[in-house]
Design an enzyme around this catalytic site. Structure first.
Site, PDB file in Angstrom:
ATOM      1  CG  HIS A 168      -2.085  -0.982   1.032  1.00 22.47           C
ATOM      2  ND1 HIS A 168      -2.622  -1.692   2.082  1.00 22.47           N
ATOM      3  CD2 HIS A 168      -2.767  -1.361  -0.085  1.00 22.47           C
ATOM      4  CE1 HIS A 168      -3.610  -2.466   1.621  1.00 22.47           C
ATOM      5  NE2 HIS A 168      -3.706  -2.280   0.303  1.00 22.47           N
ATOM      6  CD  GLU A 171      -0.685   0.447   4.375  1.00 24.54           C
ATOM      7  OE1 GLU A 171      -0.024  -0.598   4.390  1.00 24.54           O
ATOM      8  OE2 GLU A 171      -1.926   0.473   4.210  1.00 24.54           O
ATOM      9  NE  ARG A 224      -6.559   0.283   0.372  1.00 25.66           N
ATOM     10  CZ  ARG A 224      -6.372  -0.459   1.457  1.00 25.66           C
ATOM     11  NH1 ARG A 224      -5.748   0.054   2.502  1.00 25.66           N
ATOM     12  NH2 ARG A 224      -6.813  -1.701   1.520  1.00 25.66           N
ATOM     13  CG  HIS A 297      -0.081  -4.018   4.886  1.00 31.19           C
ATOM     14  ND1 HIS A 297      -0.856  -3.514   3.878  1.00 31.19           N
ATOM     15  CD2 HIS A 297       0.360  -5.231   4.457  1.00 31.19           C
ATOM     16  CE1 HIS A 297      -0.896  -4.384   2.869  1.00 31.19           C
ATOM     17  NE2 HIS A 297      -0.161  -5.431   3.199  1.00 31.19           N
ATOM     18  CD  GLU A 375      -2.510  -3.376   8.978  1.00 32.35           C
ATOM     19  OE1 GLU A 375      -1.887  -2.339   8.677  1.00 32.35           O
ATOM     20  OE2 GLU A 375      -3.337  -3.908   8.216  1.00 32.35           O
TER      21      GLU A 375
HETATM   22  O1  0X9 Z   1      -7.126  -3.770   4.372  1.00 34.69           O
HETATM   23  C1  0X9 Z   1      -6.007  -4.256   4.242  1.00 34.69           C
HETATM   24  O2  0X9 Z   1      -5.576  -4.641   3.163  1.00 34.69           O
HETATM   25  C2  0X9 Z   1      -5.103  -4.372   5.464  1.00 34.69           C
HETATM   26  N1  0X9 Z   1      -5.158  -3.183   6.270  1.00 34.69           N
HETATM   27  S1  0X9 Z   1      -4.549  -1.764   5.730  1.00 34.69           S
HETATM   28  O3  0X9 Z   1      -4.912  -0.720   6.656  1.00 34.69           O
HETATM   29  N2  0X9 Z   1      -2.969  -1.883   5.747  1.00 34.69           N
HETATM   30  O4  0X9 Z   1      -4.992  -1.541   4.420  1.00 34.69           O
HETATM   31  C3  0X9 Z   1      -5.537  -5.549   6.313  1.00 34.69           C
HETATM   32  C4  0X9 Z   1      -5.537  -6.877   5.641  1.00 34.69           C
HETATM   33  C5  0X9 Z   1      -5.710  -7.999   6.614  1.00 34.69           C
HETATM   34  N3  0X9 Z   1      -5.813  -9.266   5.986  1.00 34.69           N
HETATM   35  C6  0X9 Z   1      -6.992  -9.916   5.825  1.00 34.69           C
HETATM   36  N4  0X9 Z   1      -8.074  -9.515   6.392  1.00 34.69           N
HETATM   37  N5  0X9 Z   1      -6.947 -10.995   5.084  1.00 34.69           N
HETATM   38 ZN    ZN Z   2      -1.910  -1.772   3.985  1.00 33.51          ZN
END
Ligand code: 0X9
Ligand code: ZN
Length: 420
Positions: A168, A171, A224, A297, A375
């Site tokens: 992303h 980040e 993003r 991330h 994260e």
């Molecule tokens: O939304 C996402 O892709 C991730 N969070 S972010 O704030 N970095 O964008 C979390 C992804 C977690 N993984 C799954 N839920 N599979």
């Molecule tokens: Zn992310």
């Protein structure tokens, strides 16, 4: 001729011109005395000869011993790379790698500078870990090279851990802290760390989304996605963490190209996600066994483990699930030990379910199922809403890079130790 007076141990007074002849005098001594004198002289000769031989022997042994010791210490005789002289009996220190940290901990570097740091480090002198820079595992949508790095024994171990950063764009801490962790690892001479890299290989893709990253750095801080031109410039970008080929489109993966979570036209439609797939497949075809994965991330301070796509899959074996929970807990404790920061272990679907994420795809690829999304800082859970789009958690001061690099290093090494 005057005769030697044995009793007085002298010659009688001589006239001025008279010559003294000792030989003659001896001849005048009684035979037993002459014989006794001769035996005494012989004995003395033997004693001197034996003493000389003994002394030579001692000297020779001493010389030989000292030469042997010098031979063992010969590298140390020149001192080690750190400049310290090595005392006899001490094991020679490994050479200190000449790793330059540059401005890694001072500012967020543009994509080209960031990758340059990786490449130049791999070319640094005295590296103790075997490393290889793979300049092009793919090309981004705007034509930038996507690089990868291999660390660790190239032939010995086939156990491989995959690490990805910068999926992303906004980040920034992910690629920055990953570089910092790498520099710390590359400059380490800790024997247990070096041993770990004999057992497990690390494959790192430091910046999966270089276009989006530079766009966030230069133009739109909150960008993003990647930079795919979806509708003739109308809406750009695909969310790469919705574009992987596991549970594609299952949840929170939009079909609208303007959405922040646009999934793209199909699984692996994007060159950035397919570069990861191709790398993994090519390594697998060479006999590599993927035993772990971390996708870094931000933000939230979370250690997320699969399944993360929706309802708990019945295909998840309980043993793997428990191992994931335990390992996430161990990673969290290790990070706390090294940097003091609190990371919360949590199920990815508990945060929110998404389809087509990298963690769920690598969960299917890894023979161990040990796949995580971490994260990074800040945790800020009270103000962070879903995907943290509206607030400022992504804007982490550069002064936090070094400390976050410790979190990243601890997470990677804990996973490697676990599978090694
Ligand atoms: O939304 C996402 O892709 C991730 N969070 S972010 O704030 N970095 O964008 C979390 C992804 C977690 N993984 C799954 N839920 N599979
Ligand atoms: Zn992310």
């Amino acid at each position: 001729m005057r005769v030697f007076d044995v009793d007085r141990k002298s010659f009688p007074p001589a006239s001025d011109d008279e010559e003294v002849q000792l030989l003659d005098v001896e001849m005048e001594l009684p035979q037993e005395k002459i014989d006794a004198n001769k035996t005494r002289q012989e004995k003395r000769k033997w004693i001197y000869a034996s003493l000389t031989i003994l002394l030579c022997g001692i000297l020779f042994v001493a010389l030989w011993v000292s030469m042997g010791a010098n031979k063992q210490l010969s590298p140390a005789a020149e001192g080690n790379e750190a400049g310290g002289a090595i005392t006899p009996g001490e094991k020679p220190e490994p050479k200190v790698p000449e790793v330059n940290f540059g401005e890694t901990f001072q500012r967020y570097l543009p994509a080209s500078e960031l990758l340059q740091m990786w490449e130049s480090t791999i070319n640094a002198k005295n590296l103790a870990i075997d490393m290889e820079y793979l300049p092009k595992i793919g090309r981004s949508i705007e034509g930038r090279d996507i690089a990868a790095v291999r660390l660790g024994n190239p032939s010995g171990a086939n156990k491989t851990v995959l690490i990805t950063g910068g999926v992303h764009a906004r980040e920034w801490i992910s690629p920055a802290a990953l570089l910092g962790a790498f520099l710390k690892i590359a400059s380490s001479t800790d024997p247990s760390l070096l041993q770990l890299f004999q057992k497990v290989r690390l494959l790192v893709v430091p910046l999966v989304n270089p276009d989006g990253y530079d766009f966030s750095l230069q133009t739109n801080r909150m960008w993003r996605k990647n930079r795919r031109d979806n509708d003739k410039g109308n809406c750009k970008g695909v969310d790469l963490n919705r574009n992987f080929g596991a549970h594609y489109g299952a949840a929170d993966a939009s079909t609208s190209s303007c959405s922040e979570t646009f999934r793209g036209s199909g699984a692996f439609s994007e060159p950035e996600s397919s570069a990861i797939r191709d790398l993994v497949n090519s390594e697998k075809s060479k006999g590599m066994d993927f035993v772990g994965f971390i996708d870094f991330h931000s933000y939230g301070g979370l250690i997320l483990y699969p399944p993360g796509w929706g309802n708990r899959s019945p295909a998840v074996p309980t043993k793997t699930e428990q191992e994931l929970v335990d390992l996430a807990g161990l990673i969290s404790r290790r990070i706390k030990q090294v940097s003091g920061y609190d990371y919360k272990p949590e199920s990815a679907q508990q945060l929110y379910p998404v389809g087509g994420s990298a963690d769920d795809w690598m969960y299917t690829v890894c023979s161990t199922g040990l796949s995580f999304t971490i994260e990074l800082r800040p945790s800020d859970q009270n103000v962070c809403d879903k995907r943290c789009i509206t607030n400022n958690g992504f804007v982490l001061p550069a002064s936090e890079i070094e400390s976050t690099a410790k979190d990243v290093m601890a997470a990677i090494l804990t996973l490697m130790e676990h599978v090694g």
